[in-house]
Motif scaffolding. Structure first.
Motif, PDB file in Angstrom:
ATOM      1  N   CYS A 161       0.852  -1.183   0.000  1.00  0.00           N
ATOM      2  CA  CYS A 161       0.000   0.000   0.000  1.00  0.00           C
ATOM      3  C   CYS A 161       0.890   1.235   0.000  1.00  0.00           C
ATOM      4  N   GLN A 179      -2.364   6.167   0.523  1.00  0.00           N
ATOM      5  CA  GLN A 179      -3.488   5.425  -0.040  1.00  0.00           C
ATOM      6  C   GLN A 179      -4.108   4.530   1.020  1.00  0.00           C
ATOM      7  N   TYR A 198      -6.063   1.731  -0.379  1.00  0.00           N
ATOM      8  CA  TYR A 198      -6.220   0.478  -1.122  1.00  0.00           C
ATOM      9  C   TYR A 198      -4.991  -0.401  -0.930  1.00  0.00           C
TER      10      TYR A 198
END
Length: 149
Positions: free
Chosen positions: A84, A88, A90
């Motif tokens: 990751c 971020q 996600y």
């Protein structure tokens, strides 16, 4: 005169330098690793990885679609890694050892090296902040949390 180089033009050279035990200094592009890596200001030194890698390490890898990425390991599985960007939420799962080109050995802010101690403190403080931000964001999407303006 600053010339911007495309990684694709030099990927074989980078891999050759790393594979032979050398170091390669790279100036990352993008915002996924903010605030630790700022485009146009900071650089990293890449070296050959020693497996197994650990949670918290920043690695340089190539996705199956050919894209090059510099992200942090946030999880270690039996045969793969979860990555990751620091900026971020996600998590990219399924990154295998054969996709990993190098590991970040040193980080520079301009010409000044960021000490390992400072980097560990940053990682300790920043990662939980991003996780909380992601949970808050998901809560807003699914209607569980209201934000004040």
């Amino acid at each position: 005169m600053n010339k911007e180089f495309k990684l694709k033009e030099y990927d074989n050279l980078i891999k050759e330098v790393i594979e032979s035990g050398g170091e390669f200094r790279m100036y990352p592009k993008g915002i996924s690793m903010l605030p630790i890596l700022r485009q146009g200001k900071d650089s990293v030194v890449l070296v050959k990885p020693t497996f197994p890698l650990c949670r918290g390490q920043i690695i340089f890898y190539q996705r199956k679609n050919g894209q090059y990425v510099l992200h942090r390991i946030v999880g270690v599985g039996k045969d793969n890694y979860v990555l990751c960007g620091d900026n971020q939420t996600y998590r990219e799962k399924g990154v295998t050892q054969d996709m990993i080109i190098a590991v970040v050995n040193r980080i520079y802010r301009g010409d000044k090296e960021v000490s390992q101690k400072i980097h560990k403190i940053y990682e300790f403080l920043w990662r939980p902040f991003i996780i909380r931000r992601g949970i808050h964001f998901l809560g807003r999407i699914f209607g569980g949390t209201k934000t004040k303006r």
